[in-house]
Design an enzyme around this catalytic site. Structure first.
Site, mmCIF file in Angstrom:
data_model
loop_
_atom_site.group_PDB
_atom_site.id
_atom_site.type_symbol
_atom_site.label_atom_id
_atom_site.label_comp_id
_atom_site.label_asym_id
_atom_site.label_seq_id
_atom_site.Cartn_x
_atom_site.Cartn_y
_atom_site.Cartn_z
ATOM 1 N N ARG A 114 44.655 39.081 -44.961
ATOM 2 C CA ARG A 114 44.123 38.414 -46.163
ATOM 3 C C ARG A 114 43.189 39.320 -46.964
ATOM 4 N NH1 ARG A 114 48.081 34.884 -45.919
ATOM 5 N NH2 ARG A 114 48.099 33.743 -43.970
ATOM 6 N N ASN A 121 41.971 37.416 -35.296
ATOM 7 C CA ASN A 121 43.207 37.536 -34.507
ATOM 8 C C ASN A 121 43.104 38.911 -33.846
ATOM 9 O OD1 ASN A 121 44.235 35.065 -35.567
ATOM 10 N ND2 ASN A 121 44.775 36.163 -37.439
ATOM 11 N N LYS A 131 38.155 33.554 -31.662
ATOM 12 C CA LYS A 131 39.140 32.580 -32.120
ATOM 13 C C LYS A 131 40.022 32.288 -30.915
ATOM 14 C CE LYS A 131 43.084 32.142 -35.321
ATOM 15 N NZ LYS A 131 43.718 32.663 -36.548
ATOM 16 N N GLU A 156 46.064 28.707 -33.747
ATOM 17 C CA GLU A 156 47.199 29.417 -34.355
ATOM 18 C C GLU A 156 47.856 30.395 -33.388
ATOM 19 O OE1 GLU A 156 45.489 31.043 -38.020
ATOM 20 O OE2 GLU A 156 46.167 29.249 -39.081
ATOM 21 N N ARG A 179 34.620 29.984 -32.698
ATOM 22 C CA ARG A 179 35.125 29.314 -33.897
ATOM 23 C C ARG A 179 35.705 27.932 -33.592
ATOM 24 N NH1 ARG A 179 39.270 31.883 -36.848
ATOM 25 N NH2 ARG A 179 38.360 31.862 -38.919
ATOM 26 N N ARG A 209 45.828 17.372 -39.589
ATOM 27 C CA ARG A 209 45.178 18.638 -39.246
ATOM 28 C C ARG A 209 43.663 18.585 -39.451
ATOM 29 N NH1 ARG A 209 46.738 24.483 -41.986
ATOM 30 N NH2 ARG A 209 44.703 25.435 -41.711
ATOM 31 N N LYS A 218 34.359 26.439 -40.391
ATOM 32 C CA LYS A 218 34.693 26.687 -41.800
ATOM 33 C C LYS A 218 34.074 25.608 -42.669
ATOM 34 C CE LYS A 218 38.950 29.293 -41.092
ATOM 35 N NZ LYS A 218 40.367 29.495 -41.413
ATOM 36 N N ASP A 246 41.161 24.517 -44.642
ATOM 37 C CA ASP A 246 41.189 25.979 -44.603
ATOM 38 C C ASP A 246 40.815 26.621 -45.942
ATOM 39 O OD1 ASP A 246 41.529 28.496 -43.722
ATOM 40 O OD2 ASP A 246 43.704 28.421 -43.543
ATOM 41 N N GLU A 249 41.814 34.362 -50.441
ATOM 42 C CA GLU A 249 43.126 34.007 -49.896
ATOM 43 C C GLU A 249 43.764 32.873 -50.688
ATOM 44 O OE1 GLU A 249 43.048 32.803 -45.771
ATOM 45 O OE2 GLU A 249 45.153 32.199 -45.788
ATOM 46 N N HIS A 270 46.217 22.771 -50.307
ATOM 47 C CA HIS A 270 47.229 23.498 -49.546
ATOM 48 C C HIS A 270 48.659 23.335 -50.059
ATOM 49 C CE1 HIS A 270 48.057 26.262 -46.460
ATOM 50 N NE2 HIS A 270 47.007 25.969 -45.717
HETATM 51 C C1 BDP Z 1 43.703 31.224 -42.348
HETATM 52 C C2 BDP Z 1 44.443 32.482 -42.603
HETATM 53 C C3 BDP Z 1 44.802 33.244 -41.361
HETATM 54 C C4 BDP Z 1 43.595 33.352 -40.462
HETATM 55 C C5 BDP Z 1 43.065 31.972 -40.167
HETATM 56 C C6 BDP Z 1 41.753 31.981 -39.396
HETATM 57 O O1 BDP Z 1 45.615 32.167 -43.315
HETATM 58 O O2 BDP Z 1 45.292 34.493 -41.738
HETATM 59 O O3 BDP Z 1 43.887 34.032 -39.289
HETATM 60 O O4 BDP Z 1 42.762 31.312 -41.340
HETATM 61 O O5 BDP Z 1 40.735 31.769 -40.015
HETATM 62 O O6 BDP Z 1 42.959 30.970 -43.502
HETATM 63 O O7 BDP Z 1 41.757 32.170 -38.185
#
Ligand code: BDP
Length: 676
Positions: free
Chosen positions: A144, A186, A263, A267, A300, A311, A335, A340, A368, A496
């Site tokens: 991003r 990540n 994290k 995801e 996180r 979600r 967040k 998101d 992003e 979104h």
């Molecule tokens: C989302 C993004 C992704 C991130 C994720 C995060 O699309 O790339 O890895 O959040 O915050 O906004 O972990």
């Protein structure tokens, strides 16, 4: 001879006049004194103070300055006091870093042309840890990221040290940012390999005198992947020992290492739940190994699950049962909103809901979901809207700012973070105006009571000029720009409905069957013949019940829900009457149209700024506004034409007709790495 001299003269003069303004200096445009002076005295000595002295001797053009360490209570932290008389300025602080911050503030004020001869000032930071999160990968790419490659040259380190590292540290210190996470959440397990840690050490050494501590994102599976253990179960003694040894290795290299950002079970990333353990089990294991060294864990709360009916509810469901179970050197990083980083979200219901757990906000500077580095969007109003949100957790006045800064609940330490928008681009952030978001985050992390306007005012004066004819119109443009982006992208609480995985441009028709439902735009807007929006009331997902009273009632009732979030909380009939008498469909049309007109106005405003700004930045911003303007029309046409297939109502005839065909817009497919 005469001619020759003439030539020499030109050689000297021409480069001065042809110096291209490229934005690389950010807001740090302190004038350089012709003669290097020695005007600073101090009762202390350290590399940090050497920086303060060097900066002031080189750039300060006023009275002599005393930098003095003095007695202050612990709560003063890295704060400072400035006493200015026409003859002398005294900066007092508890720490050398406080003196450096005071020095930078003097230079910043000088650059803003403030009156500096007679004033007193006391400043102390709102949050202890003011941290940037870099989503930088070890291969130099940035998740991003829209401003080029990563600043960190892992291949060159530890041998070659880019001058950018120190420039980065200086820019951060000048606004009080004191911490950085170097790598993507990540996280690659390789980040913790011995050879990489030696590289990290070099960066930490460069940043240290500027008061910036280094943190790392860590992969929960590191013991298994790097240590060849059979698993990474936090209850496995070998796993615990692996982390303990790793911590000792890190602190040998970097004695003031800040800690880990994690994290986990999000995801697809590994985490304690892979072994039937909780977030608290995983976080505590890491906290225990960092504790002896004073390190912390930022864990996180960005979790959501494909099986959830909404979600937006998931993080609350997973984390509230764990309240009180986390060690005191853990802070939950949340967040700002429950989905998101959307153009507008309500605040995240976890804030305030865990009364015995430290919490911090995560904002996103990298755009992003806000036009990448093409759109001019000043984010301070978004940050303020969130920090000033009243959660009612401890009664009226329980704002997110007060929950996270230690005012409402005693906290061992407090923190605030933002995902960085910085890359290798010459101007650091891709868009010249995106620099203002880095600046605004630093200023709000230092003092969350500052207004968006005050911060914009400072930034414009430091970055461009203090000429009112420039400052006022540009400030207006910045201050309205976030709402404008909401208007042309996702008004009334839509969220979104972005295209593809790159999140640039609209795709409200997106329905990625076969992948996760909660990655598809149709999941979020729920358009049908009756209406539009996600029903999060009791008749729907009941996400409203995650909010404290009276907010649960307020959001649960369509009549009392603020209209800027109405489609977030309700499935609203197309002909629902809004407060001004328009139907919801009409309101939607007018909002999109307004967004388009607002960007066109910015183009006009900016056009008039040419006399006050260098040609390079003028044309750069001008061409980006052109893209933004076209994108706004693209958003408007795509969303209105698509939603019209459900509403079956005309677009009000006093707004501009669509200029695109829906079928053509549906064919647009941008590659994942798309940047403009
Ligand atoms: C989302 C993004 C992704 C991130 C994720 C995060 O699309 O790339 O890895 O959040 O915050 O906004 O972990």
């Amino acid at each position: 001879m005469q001619n020759f001299r003439h030539y020499i003269f030109l050689f000297i003069i021409i480069p001065l006049f042809t110096f291209a303004e490229d934005g690389s200096q950010l807001w740090l445009r302190y004038p350089v004194n012709q003669k290097l002076r020695s005007i600073v005295n101090s009762n202390s000595k350290s590399p940090t103070l050497e920086i303060a002295k060097k900066e002031l001797n080189k750039h300060w053009s006023g009275q002599p300055i005393d930098l003095k360490i003095d007695k202050f209570p612990d709560s003063f932290k890295d704060g400072y006091k400035i006493i200015s008389t026409p003859k002398k300025i005294t900066v007092l602080a508890k720490t050398d870093l406080g003196l450096l911050y005071g020095s930078y503030n003097l230079l910043n004020l000088q650059q803003q042309k403030a009156n500096l001869t007679n004033f007193n000032l006391v400043e102390k930071p709102s949050f202890d840890v003011r941290i940037l999160n870099h989503w930088d990968n070890l291969d130099g790419s940035i998740e991003r990221g829209y401003a080029g490659h990563s600043l960190w040259k892992w291949e060159d380190l530890p041998n070659i040290i880019s001058p950018k590292y120190e420039e980065y540290a200086r820019a951060n210190a000048s606004i009080g940012i004191n911490a950085t996470v170097l790598n993507n959440v990540n996280a690659s397990p390789n980040m913790l390999r011995g050879d990489y840690l030696k590289k990290v050490k070099i960066l930490a050494d460069v940043f240290r005198p500027y008061g910036i501590k280094v943190y790392l994102s860590v992969n929960f599976s590191s013991p298994k992947v790097l240590g060849n253990l059979k698993d990474s179960d936090p209850f496995n003694k070998d796993v615990q020992k692996w982390w303990k040894d790793k911590a000792s290795e890190i602190y040998k290299l970097i004695p003031d290492f800040g800690g880990f950002l994690v994290k986990a079970n999000s995801e697809g990333e590994p985490g304690p739940q892979d072994y039937g353990r909780t977030h608290a089990d995983g976080a505590n294991m890491m906290a225990d190994v960092l504790k002896p060294y004073g390190g912390i864990v930022m864990w996180r709360a960005f979790v959501y699950s494909p099986s959830s009916d909404d979600r937006a509810k998931q993080a609350y469901l997973e984390f509230t049962p764990l309240d009180g179970k986390f060690r005191d050197n853990i802070i939950i990083q949340i967040k700002n909103g429950p989905v998101d980083f959307q153009p507008r979200e309500p605040f995240h219901p976890l804030f305030g809901a865990m009364k015995n757990t430290s919490q911090m906000v995560e904002f996103q500077l990298t755009q992003e979901y806000l036009g990448h580095s093409n759109h001019l969007v000043y984010l301070a109003p978004l940050f303020k809207e969130n920090l000033d949100s009243d959660t009612y957790s401890d009664g009226k006045g329980s704002t997110i700012a007060k929950i996270t800064d230690g005012t409402l609940r005693p906290a061992k330490f407090t923190a605030i973070s933002a995902v960085a928008n910085i890359g290798e681009d010459t101007n650091w952030t891709g868009h010249h105006f995106a620099q203002s978001n880095w600046y605004a985050f630093g200023r709000l992390a230092w003092n969350h009571n500052l207004s968006s306007e005050q911060i914009a005012d400072e930034w414009i004066k430091m970055t461009f000029t203090d000429d009112k004819k420039f400052v006022n119109p540009v400030k207006d443009m910045m201050l309205t720009s976030r709402e404008t982006a909401v208007d042309y992208m996702m008004p009334l609480g839509l969220h979104h409905i972005f295209a593809g995985m790159h999140h640039y441009g609209p795709e409200p028709w997106g329905d990625y069957k076969g992948t996760r439902a909660d990655w598809s735009p149709v999941y979020y807007h729920r358009a049908d013949a009756e209406g539009l929006g996600f029903d999060r009331t009791k008749t729907g997902s009941d996400a409203v019940s995650e909010y404290f009273p009276p907010l649960n009632e307020m959001y649960g009732n369509i009549k009392t829900t603020p209209e800027n979030l109405i489609l977030w909380f309700h499935h609203v009939p197309w002909d629902y009457k809004m407060k001004d008498g328009k139907t919801m469909w009409e309101a939607l049309c007018y909002k999109y149209d307004l967004g388009v007109h607002e960007v066109r106005d910015y183009q006009k405003v900016w056009g008039k700024m040419q006399p006050y700004v260098d040609n390079e930045r003028f044309t750069d911003v001008q061409s980006k506004l052109k893209i933004q303007s076209k994108d706004a029309v693209w958003w408007k046409d795509a969303c209105l034409l698509y939603f019209q297939t459900f509403s079956k109502r005309p677009i009000p005839d006093d707004i501009e007709r669509p200029v695109n065909e829906l079928e053509d817009l549906k064919k647009i497919k941008l590659p994942m790495g798309h940047h403009n």
